[in-house]
Design a protein around this motif. Structure first.
Motif, mmCIF file in Angstrom:
data_model
loop_
_atom_site.group_PDB
_atom_site.id
_atom_site.type_symbol
_atom_site.label_atom_id
_atom_site.label_comp_id
_atom_site.label_asym_id
_atom_site.label_seq_id
_atom_site.Cartn_x
_atom_site.Cartn_y
_atom_site.Cartn_z
ATOM 1 N N ASP A 130 56.526 49.048 92.692
ATOM 2 C CA ASP A 130 57.893 49.405 92.313
ATOM 3 C C ASP A 130 57.935 50.215 91.019
ATOM 4 O OD1 ASP A 130 58.775 48.098 94.540
ATOM 5 O OD2 ASP A 130 59.879 46.531 93.481
ATOM 6 N N CYS A 131 56.853 50.927 90.694
ATOM 7 C CA CYS A 131 56.803 51.697 89.445
ATOM 8 C C CYS A 131 57.188 53.161 89.615
ATOM 9 C CB CYS A 131 55.415 51.604 88.824
ATOM 10 S SG CYS A 131 55.072 49.978 88.111
ATOM 11 N N LEU A 132 57.059 53.697 90.817
ATOM 12 C CA LEU A 132 57.414 55.100 91.049
ATOM 13 C C LEU A 132 57.903 55.254 92.473
ATOM 14 C CD1 LEU A 132 57.470 58.084 90.132
ATOM 15 C CD2 LEU A 132 55.101 58.261 90.964
ATOM 16 N N PHE A 133 59.045 55.929 92.600
ATOM 17 C CA PHE A 133 59.686 56.183 93.889
ATOM 18 C C PHE A 133 60.086 57.655 93.976
ATOM 19 C CE2 PHE A 133 60.740 51.750 92.872
ATOM 20 C CZ PHE A 133 60.408 51.101 94.061
ATOM 21 N N PRO A 134 60.468 58.125 95.159
ATOM 22 C CA PRO A 134 61.139 59.420 95.218
ATOM 23 C C PRO A 134 62.405 59.374 94.347
ATOM 24 C CG PRO A 134 60.529 58.692 97.426
ATOM 25 C CD PRO A 134 60.290 57.531 96.500
ATOM 26 N N GLY A 135 62.473 60.228 93.366
ATOM 27 C CA GLY A 135 63.672 60.292 92.543
ATOM 28 C C GLY A 135 63.618 59.559 91.225
ATOM 29 N N GLY A 136 62.530 58.860 90.932
ATOM 30 C CA GLY A 136 62.480 58.208 89.625
ATOM 31 C C GLY A 136 61.480 57.074 89.538
ATOM 32 N N VAL A 137 61.398 56.509 88.325
ATOM 33 C CA VAL A 137 60.546 55.340 88.117
ATOM 34 C C VAL A 137 61.295 54.094 88.578
ATOM 35 C CG1 VAL A 137 59.328 56.431 86.206
ATOM 36 C CG2 VAL A 137 61.319 54.991 85.719
ATOM 37 N N GLY A 138 60.610 52.962 88.544
ATOM 38 C CA GLY A 138 61.211 51.717 89.007
ATOM 39 C C GLY A 138 62.290 51.202 88.077
ATOM 40 N N ASN A 139 62.969 50.181 88.534
ATOM 41 C CA ASN A 139 64.078 49.573 87.799
ATOM 42 C C ASN A 139 63.571 48.915 86.515
ATOM 43 O OD1 ASN A 139 66.420 48.312 86.989
ATOM 44 N ND2 ASN A 139 66.723 47.166 88.883
ATOM 45 N N THR A 140 64.144 49.299 85.390
ATOM 46 C CA THR A 140 63.808 48.657 84.116
ATOM 47 C C THR A 140 65.015 47.923 83.533
ATOM 48 O OG1 THR A 140 64.161 50.788 83.009
ATOM 49 C CG2 THR A 140 61.894 50.197 83.568
ATOM 50 N N HIS A 141 66.010 47.659 84.375
ATOM 51 C CA HIS A 141 67.125 46.769 84.054
ATOM 52 C C HIS A 141 67.878 47.187 82.784
ATOM 53 C CE1 HIS A 141 65.378 44.319 87.211
ATOM 54 N NE2 HIS A 141 64.226 44.398 86.583
ATOM 55 N N TRP B 275 49.451 61.954 97.172
ATOM 56 C CA TRP B 275 50.436 61.296 98.030
ATOM 57 C C TRP B 275 50.824 59.956 97.408
ATOM 58 C CZ3 TRP B 275 52.062 63.697 102.575
ATOM 59 C CH2 TRP B 275 52.978 62.966 103.350
ATOM 60 N N VAL B 276 52.128 59.691 97.337
ATOM 61 C CA VAL B 276 52.641 58.479 96.702
ATOM 62 C C VAL B 276 53.209 57.548 97.762
ATOM 63 C CG1 VAL B 276 54.345 57.550 95.087
ATOM 64 C CG2 VAL B 276 53.164 59.712 94.564
ATOM 65 N N TYR B 277 52.702 56.314 97.779
ATOM 66 C CA TYR B 277 53.151 55.270 98.697
ATOM 67 C C TYR B 277 53.880 54.195 97.877
ATOM 68 C CZ TYR B 277 49.281 57.249 101.495
ATOM 69 O OH TYR B 277 48.413 58.088 102.160
ATOM 70 N N PRO B 278 55.214 54.179 97.899
ATOM 71 C CA PRO B 278 55.949 53.222 97.060
ATOM 72 C C PRO B 278 56.161 51.870 97.740
ATOM 73 C CG PRO B 278 57.490 54.707 98.110
ATOM 74 C CD PRO B 278 56.112 55.129 98.570
ATOM 75 N N GLY B 279 56.686 50.934 96.957
ATOM 76 C CA GLY B 279 56.916 49.584 97.457
ATOM 77 C C GLY B 279 58.115 49.451 98.377
ATOM 78 N N HIS B 280 59.002 50.421 98.360
ATOM 79 C CA HIS B 280 60.169 50.460 99.244
ATOM 80 C C HIS B 280 60.430 51.925 99.593
ATOM 81 C CE1 HIS B 280 61.420 46.322 97.933
ATOM 82 N NE2 HIS B 280 60.890 46.733 96.784
ATOM 83 N N GLY B 281 60.941 52.162 100.779
ATOM 84 C CA GLY B 281 61.423 53.492 101.116
ATOM 85 C C GLY B 281 60.347 54.479 101.512
ATOM 86 N N ASP B 282 60.741 55.755 101.503
ATOM 87 C CA ASP B 282 59.871 56.826 101.978
ATOM 88 C C ASP B 282 58.804 57.181 100.949
ATOM 89 O OD1 ASP B 282 61.429 56.939 104.263
ATOM 90 O OD2 ASP B 282 62.557 58.711 103.612
ATOM 91 N N ASP B 283 57.766 57.827 101.431
ATOM 92 C CA ASP B 283 56.704 58.342 100.580
ATOM 93 C C ASP B 283 57.170 59.626 99.889
ATOM 94 O OD1 ASP B 283 55.374 56.308 101.896
ATOM 95 O OD2 ASP B 283 53.913 57.618 102.867
ATOM 96 N N THR B 284 56.354 60.074 98.925
ATOM 97 C CA THR B 284 56.593 61.354 98.282
ATOM 98 C C THR B 284 55.257 61.890 97.791
ATOM 99 O OG1 THR B 284 57.945 62.502 96.610
ATOM 100 C CG2 THR B 284 57.095 60.319 96.003
ATOM 101 N N THR B 285 55.276 62.949 97.014
ATOM 102 C CA THR B 285 54.076 63.459 96.349
ATOM 103 C C THR B 285 54.383 63.648 94.873
ATOM 104 O OG1 THR B 285 54.601 65.797 96.662
ATOM 105 C CG2 THR B 285 53.358 64.701 98.438
#
Length: 218
Positions: free
Chosen positions: A155-166, A192-202
């Motif tokens: 959950d550290c990197l997703f399409p569109g941003g880093v993970g939730n830091t509250h 290639w980026v494989y995140p903990g939720h949702g679609d992949d990205t690069t």
């Protein structure tokens, strides 16, 4: 069919076939967690990233080939709900970031530090410790000798941003710096980026937006 990284809960896994490694991605649970099964082509050894939920689904994915290890990317409960059942059924070794291990109720056999390595058959994964989403989150980098790198980011990197830091500025600054210096600064755009939720990205898709992320603070 080419790998897309698009999976749905209850749907079939998507399979990314590399020269030395086969990566199967499946979505499970009410939070639509991604789980990744890695299988070394040379030895058949298998490793699971995040036994998130639905142990039956995950054990079906593992099949009859056995499971050598399970890596938990971080301590949040949606990433380990099926861990106890999967480990009980397979005898797999457990890995997690050293600073998150105490928050995971299934004992961690091997605490992982920054630049620690995890083997799956003849394939090596390198851990990068990223602080901010949790104290001990880890991303796993596979530097494919036959192609571009692959990174499993939890959950550290997703399409569109880093993970939730509250909405914690210090946590965001830490995570943003870690992702920037340990992933974007060291790995090429083709990664290639494989995140903990949702679609992949690069990394190349996300790199142009780093300044925007820093400015907005999330």
């Amino acid at each position: 069919m080419a790998y897309s990284g698009q999976v749905t809960v209850g749907g079939a896994p998507d399979v990314h076939e590399l020269s030395d490694l086969i990566i199967s991605k499946v979505a499970v649970g009410k939070y639509t967690n991604n789980v990744y099964l890695l299988r070394c082509r040379a030895t058949g050894e298998q490793l699971l990233i995040d036994a998130a939920a639905e142990p039956g689904t995950l054990l079906d994915l593992v099949g009859t080939g056995g499971l050598a290890s399970v890596v938990t990317t971080h301590r949040h409960p949606d990433h380990w709900q099926a861990l106890q059942e999967v480990v009980a059924a397979t005898g797999a070794r457990t890995y997690a970031g050293r600073d998150d291990a105490e928050g995971i109720p299934v004992p961690t056999d091997v605490p992982v530090d920054d630049l620690g390595t995890i083997e799956v058959g003849r394939v090596t994964l390198t851990a990068r410790h990223l602080v901010g989403h949790t104290p001990g989150s880890i991303a796993l980098v596979y530097d494919d000798p036959h192609g571009h790198p692959h990174v499993f980011t939890g959950d550290c990197l997703f399409p569109g941003g880093v993970g939730n830091t509250h909405e914690d500025p210090a946590a965001f600054a830490s995570l943003f710096e870690g992702v920037t210096t340990k992933l974007f600064d060291r790995l090429p755009d083709e990664t290639w980026v494989y995140p903990g939720h949702g679609d992949d990205t690069t990394l190349g898709t996300e790199r142009p937006h780093l300044a925007e992320w820093r400015e907005r603070g999330w």
